[in-house]
Design a protein around this motif. Structure first.
Motif, PDB file in Angstrom:
ATOM      1  N   PRO A 470       0.831  -1.213   0.000  1.00 13.01           N
ATOM      2  CA  PRO A 470       0.000   0.000   0.000  1.00 13.01           C
ATOM      3  C   PRO A 470       0.859   1.255   0.000  1.00 13.01           C
ATOM      4  N   PRO A 471       0.292   2.356  -0.436  1.00 16.09           N
ATOM      5  CA  PRO A 471       1.033   3.621  -0.366  1.00 16.09           C
ATOM      6  C   PRO A 471       1.308   3.984   1.089  1.00 16.09           C
ATOM      7  N   MET A 472       2.459   4.561   1.313  1.00 20.06           N
ATOM      8  CA  MET A 472       2.878   4.906   2.664  1.00 20.06           C
ATOM      9  C   MET A 472       2.738   6.414   2.881  1.00 20.06           C
ATOM     10  N   ARG A 473       2.431   6.754   4.103  1.00 16.71           N
ATOM     11  CA  ARG A 473       2.328   8.152   4.477  1.00 16.71           C
ATOM     12  C   ARG A 473       2.997   8.343   5.823  1.00 16.71           C
ATOM     13  N   ARG A 474       3.700   9.422   5.946  1.00 15.94           N
ATOM     14  CA  ARG A 474       4.446   9.659   7.187  1.00 15.94           C
ATOM     15  C   ARG A 474       3.533  10.345   8.212  1.00 15.94           C
ATOM     16  N   TYR A 475       3.540   9.734   9.401  1.00 15.92           N
ATOM     17  CA  TYR A 475       2.690  10.224  10.487  1.00 15.92           C
ATOM     18  C   TYR A 475       3.547  10.576  11.701  1.00 15.92           C
ATOM     19  N   GLU A 476       3.011  11.481  12.472  1.00 13.72           N
ATOM     20  CA  GLU A 476       3.615  11.797  13.768  1.00 13.72           C
ATOM     21  C   GLU A 476       2.688  11.283  14.865  1.00 13.72           C
ATOM     22  N   LEU A 477       3.226  10.410  15.681  1.00 12.80           N
ATOM     23  CA  LEU A 477       2.470   9.887  16.826  1.00 12.80           C
ATOM     24  C   LEU A 477       2.919  10.625  18.071  1.00 12.80           C
ATOM     25  N   ARG A 478       1.952  11.108  18.802  1.00 16.28           N
ATOM     26  CA  ARG A 478       2.232  11.730  20.095  1.00 16.28           C
ATOM     27  C   ARG A 478       1.597  10.891  21.184  1.00 16.28           C
ATOM     28  N   ALA A 479       2.433  10.294  21.984  1.00 13.52           N
ATOM     29  CA  ALA A 479       1.961   9.478  23.103  1.00 13.52           C
ATOM     30  C   ALA A 479       2.156  10.279  24.379  1.00 13.52           C
ATOM     31  N   HIS A 480       1.048  10.681  24.984  1.00 12.32           N
ATOM     32  CA  HIS A 480       1.096  11.477  26.211  1.00 12.32           C
ATOM     33  C   HIS A 480       1.015  10.513  27.395  1.00 12.32           C
ATOM     34  N   ILE A 481       2.134  10.311  28.065  1.00  9.75           N
ATOM     35  CA  ILE A 481       2.225   9.373  29.183  1.00  9.75           C
ATOM     36  C   ILE A 481       2.192  10.177  30.474  1.00  9.75           C
ATOM     37  N   TYR A 482       1.174   9.974  31.269  1.00 16.71           N
ATOM     38  CA  TYR A 482       0.981  10.767  32.478  1.00 16.71           C
ATOM     39  C   TYR A 482       1.527  10.050  33.719  1.00 16.71           C
ATOM     40  N   ARG A 560       2.511  -4.577  29.146  1.00 11.09           N
ATOM     41  CA  ARG A 560       2.254  -3.815  27.930  1.00 11.09           C
ATOM     42  C   ARG A 560       0.777  -3.535  27.790  1.00 11.09           C
ATOM     43  N   PHE A 561       0.480  -2.556  26.947  1.00  2.00           N
ATOM     44  CA  PHE A 561      -0.877  -2.375  26.455  1.00  2.00           C
ATOM     45  C   PHE A 561      -0.773  -1.852  25.037  1.00  2.00           C
ATOM     46  N   SER A 562      -1.830  -1.971  24.286  1.00  2.65           N
ATOM     47  CA  SER A 562      -1.801  -1.525  22.896  1.00  2.65           C
ATOM     48  C   SER A 562      -3.071  -0.745  22.586  1.00  2.65           C
ATOM     49  N   VAL A 563      -2.955   0.122  21.579  1.00  2.00           N
ATOM     50  CA  VAL A 563      -4.071   0.972  21.157  1.00  2.00           C
ATOM     51  C   VAL A 563      -4.144   0.914  19.637  1.00  2.00           C
ATOM     52  N   THR A 564      -5.314   0.633  19.102  1.00  9.11           N
ATOM     53  CA  THR A 564      -5.481   0.610  17.652  1.00  9.11           C
ATOM     54  C   THR A 564      -5.524   2.033  17.110  1.00  9.11           C
ATOM     55  N   PRO A 573      -5.850  15.391  21.351  1.00  3.04           N
ATOM     56  CA  PRO A 573      -5.601  14.122  22.028  1.00  3.04           C
ATOM     57  C   PRO A 573      -6.884  13.586  22.652  1.00  3.04           C
ATOM     58  N   SER A 574      -6.994  12.294  22.634  1.00  2.00           N
ATOM     59  CA  SER A 574      -8.135  11.670  23.296  1.00  2.00           C
ATOM     60  C   SER A 574      -8.038  11.895  24.797  1.00  2.00           C
ATOM     61  N   ALA A 575      -9.161  11.782  25.476  1.00  2.77           N
ATOM     62  CA  ALA A 575      -9.166  11.982  26.929  1.00  2.77           C
ATOM     63  C   ALA A 575      -8.280  10.933  27.582  1.00  2.77           C
ATOM     64  N   PRO A 576      -7.490  11.330  28.573  1.00  2.00           N
ATOM     65  CA  PRO A 576      -6.631  10.337  29.234  1.00  2.00           C
ATOM     66  C   PRO A 576      -7.470   9.209  29.839  1.00  2.00           C
ATOM     67  N   ARG A 577      -6.936   8.037  29.762  1.00  2.00           N
ATOM     68  CA  ARG A 577      -7.604   6.892  30.365  1.00  2.00           C
ATOM     69  C   ARG A 577      -6.552   5.940  30.912  1.00  2.00           C
ATOM     70  N   TRP A 578      -6.993   5.127  31.842  1.00  2.00           N
ATOM     71  CA  TRP A 578      -6.085   4.141  32.444  1.00  2.00           C
ATOM     72  C   TRP A 578      -6.095   2.876  31.602  1.00  2.00           C
ATOM     73  N   VAL A 593      -1.411   2.280  33.353  1.00  2.00           N
ATOM     74  CA  VAL A 593      -0.727   3.489  32.898  1.00  2.00           C
ATOM     75  C   VAL A 593      -1.784   4.457  32.383  1.00  2.00           C
ATOM     76  N   LEU A 594      -1.695   5.709  32.804  1.00  2.00           N
ATOM     77  CA  LEU A 594      -2.602   6.755  32.346  1.00  2.00           C
ATOM     78  C   LEU A 594      -1.979   7.416  31.114  1.00  2.00           C
ATOM     79  N   ALA A 595      -2.696   7.367  29.995  1.00  2.00           N
ATOM     80  CA  ALA A 595      -2.112   7.868  28.756  1.00  2.00           C
ATOM     81  C   ALA A 595      -3.210   8.355  27.813  1.00  2.00           C
ATOM     82  N   SER A 596      -2.805   9.167  26.818  1.00  2.00           N
ATOM     83  CA  SER A 596      -3.652   9.551  25.696  1.00  2.00           C
ATOM     84  C   SER A 596      -2.757   9.696  24.471  1.00  2.00           C
TER      85      SER A 596
END
Length: 1282
Positions: A470-482, A560-564, A573-578, A593-596
């Motif tokens: 598939p065509p690729m696109r460059r993304y910036e991921l921001r993981a807010h770890i509280y 670990r945990f994962s997010v789709t 950013p999505s609301a922080p959640r545990w 872990v509390l993150a968004s």
């Protein structure tokens, strides 16, 4: 469908603790065995290969077991539905093997589905028995007030409404079986088990992988039944050993088969990985990870009048209709593979015996890129998709050192794949336990794929989607770890040095490291730039992994945990959640872990500035009221001497170590009243910044140090979330002081401590072990009631009808006395003064009724869960749940947050020194009864006694061993224990129940702990007068299940009040001595056991005690017998087993005596009347019928008279047994028996009989002989003279 269990009760191996209680009450009308038509019954109960038994009852057809058995096992929830409880009754033989009378099998899953997870008061019938009918059916023991009619008091099996069925299992053929023998063949057969029937199996087909049986296996079933799971097992026959190899098994529900017959269908079998299957099954590798073949099977339930066990040949049916299917697999990517072991990987898709394989690709940083379309896999299977085998996607690796092996697999039910979408998806691989790279605490990897399944006629017309990168696109991921909270400790200090690694595709980055904390605060944004495929559904999940930093060894993985990607917001950013952390099973979590997150195309990233992470704060005042520490366990074999507590309030508010020190407050090192239970009585008021949103609230870390000669040593840690104290947050308080509520079902599980089982043999050490915290029970479980028995050899000879299967009937209240259901004996006597009268009752611990608890308690821990060495893992697997913390004490105190920072505007701090001025108090524990105690002796009982303490000194401990209660699980203590205590201090009231042993050390049954300090300061407790009765659950450190309950109440008073207040008198229901006098007068209509006659005698037995017998009425030729024989038994009332049994026998000289009949009489109402009136009671002379389960109809009648007299009357007017002196009340004459009634060895009797019958003829013969002799003599004389 497997049982749903709270993940916190599942250990690291995916197992949970189960406890099965089996209370064997009684059996009636057992089938007599052998020539005597009598049995010596003994009952065996088997659960999960563990067997317990009752003792043997001699020469009886009915007996009262009253035997309570406990079985404790660890099972996976998926295994629960397939477990069985097997109940077997045998005729015991001393020399020969025991002979099976009957057996019954029930499913624990059925029991769990009943109200209160129990079945209560159910009857099971033996094989071949027909339900009898009675004129007086429906009479309850309690309602039989007419004590003069013995026929109404006779206990008989109730009238049963049962329906017979033939369960028919048609076994036609099998195919695709695995190679089991050395030469690549197998010797397969099918075996069926259900409802305790003898195992029945097909013929063994040798040296084939495609056996044809065409057999019908027929099993008898009576409904209603407590068994539901029909188990069909596929075996490989072993010539050399009797231990056949189990290939696989499958299950059907009998209720489903009842409703609708299962027509001939293919049943697919699955089993462990390739290899020695029998060894894998024995080692517990029962995961169904591979296809093992299929069998053509049908089932039906057919009504039957007299069901029997049999098998017959049957004709082969038509195969189920088939059609072709197409499977299309598109492989995209793989991720998170083991970078150290996996060099090259390939994928196989399998369905049944059909296989398609991908190319072999190299791994790069744990990722693989395939982008390959496998060829269409065309297969032919039944139209009914439920008969089609499951689809496996197997990932294999190639390695120069390890060779080729399976890494893991993804499994689809065919019906799910058929209805699934066509979009690619990421799936987690299930690890292969047999793989050399398998790790129990890690994930095998993830696979991005698209699977299309459909009928060939339809799918062949649909062009396959072209697969291109598939065509690729460059993304910036921001993981807010509280923040993180309750992370697993990985260092010996009980802390971790956590940091997070965020991975998105091939890009990864980690946060800063936080030292020595389980509640880290990062407030950090991790930014990653990665090329992702379009659409983002093809992109891998964002994975956040938490590690513990180690200076020398490799860092320890915490979880670990994962997010789709579709969960992640882009612009904001999505609301922080545990997010819950897990290792290898998402259902087994430890820490959060509390993150968004934000995911933004790189070219748009500048349009969205990074949001601030620090929450809006409000200045407040935190008040910590530190009462003290309680029940600290020794550290490294040394007792705690001078502990101090350190409170770290710097979490989430400051960054530098210098600033952090300003928010750390410490108590003094205190050793009073003891090092293990110091009192600080200090109040801290600390200015803090509290977030307006309570989700960001930090925690107060507690570190406990012990001041020693070489400095201070960290001995325990803890953490307390401040969210629960924020005035505007409305978060409920967390109080770990309360024990679990246990109403009816055992199995409550809470965190616990490590205890050496040998310590439980010593009451003093055992008390040290369990005093740590009343609600802290370790999560490991030992077999506390397993009986190690010698191998049991059973003789499974079938009855004449060939049936050993049993049937069950619903509860019938009228056939069994309530004593067996915990009857309250005080109700036996209307004049009994119940000490509980006027007191409220709490069905569980009284702490649960308090709404305002004066002080809270929080657990203090030590040790680590992650980062275990090989030897530490071995030790912990045996001692406790690897997911549980080791609790070593508790902090007692209170927390409060004020919205004002000016101390002049808030209430004055509590004066703990004045409030907790040490006072010598007196505690009175009124202990009435123990209920449902777990047995500790091999006889299924215990000899319980009480050990109670409020401290370590002798004056604060009472070991009441001399007043133990013999052989009971329902002890009646009725005793008040008075002990001194000091409040504040170590004011826990510890009540333990021990089992007294004469040879070995005494064993702990269970313990309950009461916090006297909390009660003393609780206004709700002070308002209770009189103090209520509570039912406290007993816990043991070696079990996660309740060990019984105590009925009790507690009083706390000053020494002066104790001197002026007498104890409440405690008296159990008074036991009275009586004497039973039963007279057997006559018999009639007795069946003949010898040729045209019987040699009759009568036996009598009270409460399964010693049997008495009458003399013998020899040679009864008319069924009548005369005895005039008195049986005398002492009896104590109230009585738990109010039964008296009469039996008729035929005496044999050379052979065993023949059983003629039996009658079991319920004397409950008779005993009750005698006990209440304290006077003689009589059942007038009358006839009763005697029956025998082996024979139809009445076997004889017995004329009886029964009297019960008080002990005083028995001493004043004694009577002799039989016809011995004193002979009175009534006077018993010598029985009027025919002249012919005598023993065979009485030769004089034979002469008397001959003389009486033939005397005329004998006299005639004698006279004739005399005359003849005289004539001969005269003739001789005349001849001589001549």
């Amino acid at each position: 469908m497997s049982l749903k269990i709270d993940p916190k009760y599942i250990d690291g191996r995916g197992r949970a603790d189960f406890q099965i209680q089996v209370h064997l009450i009684e059996c009636r009308d057992l089938k007599g065995r052998g020539s005597s038509a009598m049995s010596d019954p003994v009952c065996f109960v088997t659960v999960d290969k563990k067997t317990q038994k009752t003792h043997v009852f001699k020469n009886t057809l009915s007996c009262t077991f009253d035997h309570l058995m406990f079985f404790q096992s660890k099972w996976k929830p998926s295994e629960f539905d397939h477990k069985k409880v097997l109940i077997q009754v045998f005729d015991s033989n001393t020399i020969r093997r025991n002979v099976l009378i009957g057996q019954y099998e029930l499913d624990p899953s059925f029991v769990h589905g009943e109200p209160n997870h129990e079945i209560w008061h159910r009857w099971y019938l033996g094989p071949g028995d027909q339900p009898p009918t009675h004129e007086n059916d429906g009479i309850d023991d309690e309602e039989v007030e007419d004590t003069q009619d013995l026929q109404k008091l006779i206990l008989r099996p109730p009238q049963l409404d049962v329906t017979g069925y033939h369960l028919k299992v048609y076994c036609y053929r099998a195919e695709d079986l695995p190679k089991m023998d050395t030469f690549g063949k197998a010797d397969p057969f099918i075996q069926v088990r259900f409802a305790g029937n003898p195992l029945i199996r097909t013929e063994v087909k040798k040296k084939t992988l495609t056996p044809i049986w065409n057999e019908m296996l027929r099993l008898p079933v009576y409904t209603p039944t407590l068994a539901n799971m029909i188990e069909i097992e596929l075996y490989d026959w072993e010539r050399a050993t009797k231990d056949n190899d189990l290939i696989s098994s499958t299950y059907f529900r009998f209720t489903d088969v009842q409703l609708e017959a299962v027509n001939a269908r293919w049943v697919n079998f699955y089993g462990p990985p390739k290899g020695n299957i029998r060894t894998l099954f024995k080692k517990g590798h029962t995961e169904e990870t591979e296809y093992k073949g299929r069998a053509l099977i049908a089932l039906e339930a057919e009504l039957a009048t007299e069901p029997s066990l049999n098998k017959d040949p049957t004709e082969a049916p038509r195969d189920p209709p088939k059609q072709q299917y197409i499977l299309r697999l598109d492989l995209f990517e793989g991720s998170e593979f083991d970078t150290n072991a996996l060099e090259k990987c390939f994928v196989e898709i399998t369905i049944g015996k059909h296989v398609a394989r991908s190319k072999t690709m190299s791994t790069k940083k744990g990722a693989i890129s395939w982008y390959e379309q496998l060829k269409d896999l065309v297969v032919e299977f039944p139209v009914d998709v439920e008969q089609v085998p499951d689809i496996f996607l197997n990932v294999y690796f190639k390695n120069k050192l390890l060779g080729k092996a399976r890494v893991g697999y993804v499994r689809y039910k065919f019906s799910e794949a058929l209805s699934g979408g066509k979009e690619p998806l990421w799936s987690m691989l299930e690890g292969d336990p047999k793989s050399p790279v398998y790790k129990q605490d890690s994930v095998a990897g993830f696979l991005l794929h698209r699977l299309e399944v459909g009928p060939a006629a339809q799918l062949s017309r649909i062009p396959r989607q072209k697969l291109a990168k598939p065509p690729m696109r460059r993304y910036e991921l921001r993981a807010h770890i509280y923040q993180g909270r309750d992370l697993p400790p990985a260092d010996k200090t009980g802390f971790s040095d956590p940091y997070c690694v965020v991975r998105f595709g091939s890009a990864s980055k980690k946060t800063a490291r936080k030292e020595e904390t389980l509640y880290p605060t990062w407030y950090e944004t991790v930014t990653l730039v990665a090329d992702m495929p379009e659409p983002l559904t093809l992109a891998p999940d964002v994975v956040v992994m938490c590690y513990d930093w180690d200076q020398v060894t490799s860092d320890d993985f915490l979880g670990r945990f994962s997010v789709t990607t579709h969960e992640i917001g882009k612009r904001f950013p999505s609301a922080p959640r545990w997010y819950k952390l897990w290792v290898d099973d998402p259902n087994v979590v430890y820490g959060e872990v509390l993150a968004s997150f934000q995911l933004i195309p790189l070219e748009e990233a500048g349009l969205f500035p990074k949001p601030p992470l620090q929450p809006e704060l409000k200045p407040c005042l935190l008040q910590i009221s530190a009462v003290g520490l309680r029940s600290l366990l020794p550290f490294r074999m040394s007792k705690i001497k001078q502990p101090l507590a350190e409170f770290d309030c710097s979490q989430g508010t400051v960054k530098t170590n210098k600033e952090r020190k300003k928010f750390i407050f410490s108590t003094d090192a205190v050793s009073k009243p003891s090092g293990a239970n110091p009192n600080y009585l200090k109040v801290f008021r600390i200015p803090v910044q509290i977030p307006l949103n309570h989700i960001f609230a930090s925690s107060v870390m507690i570190r406990v140090f012990d001041k020693r000669s070489l400095g201070k040593t960290l001995v325990a840690t803890g953490a307390i979330s401040l969210a629960q104290f924020i005035p505007w947050a409305n978060v409920p308080l967390e109080n770990v002081n309360l024990p679990p509520i246990v109403d009816t079902i055992p199995g409550a599980t809470v965190d616990g401590i490590v205890v050496d089982e040998d310590d439980l043999k010593d009451p003093d050490k055992a008390l040290d072990a369990v005093v740590v915290q009343r609600d802290l029970v370790p999560s490991n479980i030992e077999e506390t009631n397993e009986l190690i028995l010698s191998p049991i050899i059973f003789d499974n000879e079938a009855d004449d009808d060939g049936i050993h299967g049993l049937r069950t009937i619903p509860e019938v209240r009228d056939q069994f006395p309530d004593e067996f259901i915990e009857e309250k004996e005080e109700e036996f006597d209307d004049s009994y003064q119940d000490p509980k009268k006027g007191r409220e009752r709490s069905t569980y611990e009284l702490e649960h009724t308090f709404k305002n608890i004066p002080f809270l308690e929080y657990e203090l821990t030590r040790g680590k869960v992650r980062g275990l060495s090989f030897f530490e893992k071995m030790f912990r697997d045996k001692s406790r749940n690897p997911n549980a913390k080791r609790v070593v004490g508790k902090f007692k105190g209170n927390f409060k947050i004020y919205e004002e920072t000016d101390t002049s505007k808030i209430e004055t701090a509590p004066d703990l020194l004045e409030m907790f001025r040490p006072q010598r108090m007196v505690v009175r524990a009124y202990i009435l009864r123990g209920m449902s105690l777990v047995p500790k002796d091999s006889n299924g009982s215990s000899d319980p006694y009480i050990v109670i303490s409020t401290g370590k000194s002798k004056e604060m401990t009472i070991k009441d061993r001399k007043n133990y209660k013999k052989r009971t699980l329902r002890p009646e203590f009725f005793k008040c224990y008075e002990l001194p205590c000091v409040i504040p201090g170590n004011s826990d009231l510890t009540i333990s129940v021990f089992d007294r042993d004469t040879v070995s050390s005494d064993e702990l049954i269970g313990t309950t702990v009461v916090d006297l300090e909390n009660r003393f300061f609780a206004d709700e407790w002070k308002a209770l007068n009189p103090k209520p009765v509570e039912y406290r659950t007993l816990w043991a450190p070696t079990s996660t299940n309740p060990q019984g309950k105590l009925e009790m109440w507690i009083e706390i008073m000053t020494e002066e009040e104790a001197r002026n207040t007498p104890q409440t008198p405690l008296e159990p229901p008074k036991q009275e001595n009586f004497e039973i006098r039963a007279v057997a007068w006559n018999t009639k209509d007795v069946v003949f056991k010898d040729k045209n006659m019987s040699d009759i005698f009568v036996t009598c037995q009270l409460n399964e005690g010693k049997r008495q017998r009458s003399d013998i009425h020899w040679r009864s030729t008319d069924g009548k017998g005369s005895f005039n024989w008195r049986f005398v038994f002492p009896v104590v009332l109230p009585n738990r087993v109010p039964r008296i049994k009469f039996q008729l026998w035929d005496e044999d000289i050379l052979n065993p005596n023949d059983s003629i009949g039996e009658s079991l009489i319920n004397l409950k109402a008779f005993f009750r009347k005698a006990y209440k009136l304290k006077s003689k009671q009589s059942i007038k002379r009358q006839w009763i019928d005697l029956l025998h389960p082996n024979f139809d109809g009445k076997q004889g009648s017995l004329e009886l008279q029964i009297d019960i007299v008080t002990e005083a009357e028995a001493l004043a007017t004694p009577v002799g047994k039989g016809r011995k002196d004193p002979n009175r009340d009534p006077f018993l004459d010598k029985p009027d028996r025919p002249f012919s009634s005598f023993a065979p060895w009485r030769l004089d009797k034979y002469f008397k009989i001959g003389w009486k019958k033939y005397r005329g003829k004998v006299l005639c013969c004698l006279c004739s002989c005399v005359i003849c002799c005289i004539v001969i003599l005269i003739i001789v004389l005349k001849v001589t003279i001549l």
